[in-house]
Design a protein around this motif. Structure first.
Motif, PDB file in Angstrom:
ATOM      1  N   LYS A 102      26.223  49.723  34.681  1.00  0.00           N
ATOM      2  CA  LYS A 102      27.616  49.981  35.059  1.00  0.00           C
ATOM      3  C   LYS A 102      28.405  50.515  33.874  1.00  0.00           C
ATOM      4  O   LYS A 102      29.419  51.171  34.031  1.00  0.00           O
TER       5      LYS A 102
ATOM      6  N   TYR B  98      36.272  41.623  30.379  1.00  0.00           N
ATOM      7  CA  TYR B  98      35.897  40.460  31.193  1.00  0.00           C
ATOM      8  C   TYR B  98      35.750  39.195  30.340  1.00  0.00           C
ATOM      9  O   TYR B  98      35.574  38.109  30.866  1.00  0.00           O
TER      10      TYR B  98
ATOM     11  N   TYR C 277      36.317  27.010  41.189  1.00  0.00           N
ATOM     12  CA  TYR C 277      34.951  27.080  41.728  1.00  0.00           C
ATOM     13  C   TYR C 277      34.392  25.712  42.112  1.00  0.00           C
ATOM     14  O   TYR C 277      33.198  25.556  42.283  1.00  0.00           O
TER      15      TYR C 277
ATOM     16  N   MET D  23      35.556  40.497  42.821  1.00  0.00           N
ATOM     17  CA  MET D  23      34.650  39.350  42.687  1.00  0.00           C
ATOM     18  C   MET D  23      33.320  39.745  42.044  1.00  0.00           C
ATOM     19  O   MET D  23      32.624  38.908  41.494  1.00  0.00           O
TER      20      MET D  23
ATOM     21  N   PHE E 165      32.772  41.312  39.387  1.00  0.00           N
ATOM     22  CA  PHE E 165      32.657  41.068  37.951  1.00  0.00           C
ATOM     23  C   PHE E 165      33.439  39.863  37.463  1.00  0.00           C
ATOM     24  O   PHE E 165      33.645  39.677  36.273  1.00  0.00           O
ATOM     25  N   VAL E 166      33.869  39.046  38.391  1.00  0.00           N
ATOM     26  CA  VAL E 166      34.560  37.827  37.988  1.00  0.00           C
ATOM     27  C   VAL E 166      33.522  36.785  37.586  1.00  0.00           C
ATOM     28  O   VAL E 166      32.545  36.580  38.280  1.00  0.00           O
ATOM     29  N   THR E 167      33.713  36.197  36.443  1.00  0.00           N
ATOM     30  CA  THR E 167      32.857  35.074  36.067  1.00  0.00           C
ATOM     31  C   THR E 167      33.696  33.809  36.211  1.00  0.00           C
ATOM     32  O   THR E 167      34.931  33.874  36.144  1.00  0.00           O
TER      33      THR E 167
ATOM     34  N   ILE F 116      33.460  50.119  40.038  1.00  0.00           N
ATOM     35  CA  ILE F 116      32.323  49.435  39.438  1.00  0.00           C
ATOM     36  C   ILE F 116      31.776  50.212  38.243  1.00  0.00           C
ATOM     37  O   ILE F 116      31.453  49.630  37.212  1.00  0.00           O
TER      38      ILE F 116
END
Lengths: 526, 316
Positions: free
Chosen positions: A52, A136, A443, B36, B38-40, B82
């Motif tokens: 990616k 991220y 979660y 979602m 690439f969400v950790t 993406i």
């Protein structure tokens, strides 16, 4: 006659031009030297899809992570519980765990020959922390809503100042690989930068060529600070379909491949490749939705798990117990402070019935949701339905697609089903697991709420004494097993097939997600 | 004719607009959230929202569509959520491989289908006709994936004649290499259409051969070859154009599957990934591109009627 010949010529011309068109208009990034079989050989690794990104601060998919593992060197890494310093030579924590000092090795260089210094590390962290860059990894360096501070002490030394103590800081640091400041400085949007597609790394291999949809070629980097790679080059070749990839491995068009359990026997029988199996780092679980009153009763949860034979359940889900180990703890086996001795719930129908009776839950009906596209989940759900029927529990199966299931699971007030399967891979640091188990965590799919439990998680995160940390995480695992907050089913295994002509597998050390810790140690036998 | 062409081209606009609205709505009605992927679990809700906003997904749906349309009209298909690259660049990179595969498949289907169909018709009810008919039934019912696996097993594993993966050998840059890689994907993609064309040509040739004009030609002393190629074939080919137009969607979707099996670096594999990861701009880009190909292909087929049969031209 002339017309006919003309038609024939036109058809031939059309055929050739169509193929030639497909060929010539394709972007050619670099030229090739023709053959690639040098002293150490070229290794062709199958990847499922295009990476990616080549920029490690945005890499989250296994393809990008695997390729970046060859292109970039991390500061330090942890595999199988072993810590290894890579670009860093040391990491010192202050006693209060609020300050960490990282020292880089001397004489590090990027693949383009520029020196790799504290400036690059500082630039990397500033980019990650910059909200506008959407990395991220940002959340890993924001503690209690406040970002950490990163300072350069000298050309080789970086200081990290934390807003609060964190025993898990090292595990956050392990995820980060520096990106070159001299390449990216001044880029408004790093995520969309064109420079991501001509990456300059610091790892054992340097970027050579990328053909979209086809392959990524990297070759030995002579600038690498440590032992140079034995391989001349690695090609990460895109092979989307499992069956054809297995055939390509036999044919020699691929040398290394992740193997699905269902293909294991086929690959083994073909005999062209060595097969290796190692823990994937993942935990497969069964989740009780405690938004539902019945599921809040500990006895009901215990009754359900007593009605299941874990070995059979694994057999159903993973086609053989060879491909997954029965799990006891909510932590994966490579996690720090993982406990082996925990309360277990052996298959016992009578006990299950007795527990149901004691809880006043005879004739219980359960709605069980699972991911319909997953064969393992479907098979396990069917097994479970049949087994629970034996103790008088009626199970209504709710097959859902991934997106719908995910949406329901994330809803904190979810009452659409009583139970489901779950799974995660959180790495070696137990603190990472708290996002799955704290009462108000996003979660926390089981919606289990317990103040004492929360306190232990929070204490363990800032505890500076390793023994006390071990004790706290021991209590957490113990309580989870006793209360059956979640039912750990299995620790999955990764299977890799590697062409029998290649060696150095032990030295390269298998690693979840990225296949090998150090690709540079692999080589082709003469 | 020009007027007709212009009218048809103008019809493209509302058609594509309609398709874009329907696809946009359908894609967005599907459950799921591209963020979602690439969400950790470590990501804070604030960071997740920031990423969502950076993709423009925090806007109301009608505004998202309006922005998309505005961008498309200026030639910008947006950024892949993406792959972090412009959708148009990704499609342009891949489309030659898909068009090459589809084009070859069409040509191959036509040449083999028509030839075999004529052979079968001219040998009606003879052993060769029966064998060909039997083979055509197999061709129509052959599952693509299975056929592909058999081809790979025979030609790659056993005979080592053809490569089984991708579009070229690593480090080799030659047209011949691409052709070798393309043989099996092209064959798998063509097998059904060959069988369909063959069956169609056979039956329509047989019925044409029974027409009066054929007997008259014989009476005038024409040879079978002249009758067949100059008169019968023209009438037979006319409906083939219709089938060709109709089989386009099949070839486009077929290409998507074949590309996955052989890891052919075309638009299909890009599209399948986009769907699985809910890459909205990418899905829209590929849907629009495929729709355009389809509509344009049908338009081309309609145009060809006029070329093959002057009667139709004069009717417009």
């Amino acid at each position: 006659m002339l017309r006919k010949r003309g038609l024939r010529a036109a058809i031939v011309l059309l055929l050739v031009s169509l193929f030639a068109g497909a060929c010539s208009s394709y972007p050619v990034v670099t030229t090739d030297k023709g053959g690639l079989s040098g002293e150490g050989g070229n290794l062709i690794i199958a990847i499922k899809d295009d990476p990616k990104t080549f920029n490690p601060i945005y890499a989250g998919d296994s393809m990008s992570l695997t390729i970046n593992n060859a292109l970039y060197a991390p500061l330090l890494s942890v595999n199988n519980g072993e810590k290894k310093f890579v670009l860093a030579e040391s990491l010192t924590a202050a006693k209060d765990l609020k300050k960490f000092t990282l020292k880089l090795r001397a004489g590090l260089v990027w693949h383009d020959g520029q020196p790799l210094t504290a400036d690059d590390v500082l630039f990397t962290f500033n980019s990650i922390l910059d909200e506008k860059q959407h990395s991220y990894f940002r959340s890993s360096f924001v503690l209690d809503g406040k970002p950490i501070k990163v300072n350069k002490a000298d050309e080789r030394t970086i200081e990290f100042v934390l807003p609060q103590a964190s025993a898990a800081f090292e595990s956050a640091l392990v995820q980060i690989v520096p990106i070159p400041k001299h390449i990216f400085e001044g880029e408004a949007d790093l995520e969309k930068s064109d420079k991501n597609y001509s990456p300059v790394g610091s790892g054992p291999f340097k970027f050579k060529e990328y053909r979209a949809g086809e392959y990524v070629l990297v070759e030995r980097a002579d600038t690498y600070f440590s032992e140079k790679s034995k391989l001349d080059s690695i090609t990460f070749r895109i092979a989307k379909e499992n069956n054809s990839a297995v055939l390509a491995l036999q044919n020699g068009e691929l040398n290394m491949l992740r193997v699905e359990p269902q293909d294991y026997a086929k690959v083994k029988a073909a005999g062209h490749a060595k097969l290796m199996m190692f823990p994937s780092g993942g935990v497969t679980t069964m989740v009780f939705n405690m938004n539902i009153d019945r599921m809040k009763q500990k006895e009901v949860r215990q009754a359900i798990v007593h009605a299941l034979d874990k070995q059979e359940l694994i057999q159903a889900g993973f086609s053989s117990t060879e491909f997954a180990e029965p799990a006891a703890s909510i932590f994966s086996p490579d996690t720090l402070y993982v406990k082996k001795e925990l309360p277990t719930y052996p298959y016992d129908k009578d006990k299950s019935k007795a527990l149901l009776k004691a809880a006043g839950a005879e004739g219980l009906k359960i709605r069980f949701a699972y991911f319909s596209a997953s064969t393992p989940e479907t098979n396990m759900a069917l097994y479970l339905q049949q087994k629970l029927k034996e103790v008088g529990i009626q199970v209504e199966l709710i097959p859902l697609d991934g997106a719908a299931l995910g949406k329901k699971a994330l809803n904190k007030d979810n009452t659409d089903y009583d139970m489901s399967f779950g799974g995660y891979s959180m790495g070696f640091e137990p603190d990472a697991y708290k996002v799955l188990y704290l009462s108000d965590a996003a979660y926390n799919y089981s919606h289990y709420k317990n103040e004492q439990f929360d306190q232990w998680w929070q204490q363990a995160a800032v505890e500076t004494d390793a023994n006390k940390r071990a004790q706290l995480y021991g209590q957490i695992q113990e309580l989870s097993a006793r209360e059956v907050t979640t039912y750990p089913i299995a620790y999955g295994k990764s299977i890799i097939a590697i062409d029998a002509r290649f060696a150095g597998i032990e030295e390269a050390v298998a690693k979840p997600v990225v296949m090998f810790d150090d690709f540079a140690k692999l080589y082709k036998q003469k | 004719m020009k007027k007709y062409l212009l009218r048809r081209l103008l019809q493209l606009i509302p058609m594509l607009l309609f398709i874009s609205i329907v696809s946009f709505a359908l894609i967005r009605l599907a459950p799921g959230d591209p963020v979602m992927s690439f969400v950790t679990p470590n990501m804070s809700p604030d960071d997740i929202e920031r990423i969502r906003a950076s993709m423009g997904l925090d806007q109301p749906l009608y505004l998202q569509y309006a922005y998309w349309l505005q961008n498309v009209l200026t030639g910008n298909l947006g950024y892949s959520l993406i792959n972090h690259r412009p959708v148009l660049d990704l499609i342009v990179e891949r489309i030659p491989a898909t068009l090459g595969l589809m084009g070859c498949s069409l040509v191959l289907s036509l040449i083999i289908g028509i030839t075999l169909g004529l052979v079968a018709a001219l040998n009606k009810n003879k052993p060769i006709d029966r064998v060909l008919s039997f083979l055509s039934y197999i061709g129509i019912s052959l599952p693509g994936l299975w056929f592909a696996m058999i081809l790979i097993y025979v030609f790659s594993i056993q005979l080592h004649w053809l490569p089984s993966l991708g579009m070229r050998t690593i480090g080799v840059n030659s047209v011949w290499d691409v052709i070798l890689h393309g043989v099996m994907p092209c064959l798998v993609l063509s097998i059904t259409s060959i069988a369909v064309f063959m069956r169609y040509i056979r039956s329509s040739t047989i019925s044409q051969l029974e027409e009066d004009y054929v007997n008259i030609q014989y009476a005038y002393g024409s040879t079978s070859t002249v009758i067949l190629f100059r008169h019968v074939l023209r009438n037979v080919l006319l409906p083939v154009i219709t089938i060709l137009g109709l089989s386009l969607p099949e070839i486009i979707t077929g290409a998507f599957i074949v590309e996955s099996i052989f890891s052919w670096p075309g638009m299909g594999s890009l599209g399948i990934n986009a769907v699985f990861s809910l890459d909205y701009p990418m899905i829209m880009g590929i849907t629009m591109m495929s729709s355009f190909l389809l509509i344009f292909g049908n338009l081309l087929a309609d145009m060809m009627y006029g070329v093959v049969d002057p009667r139709i031209k004069s009717m417009r």
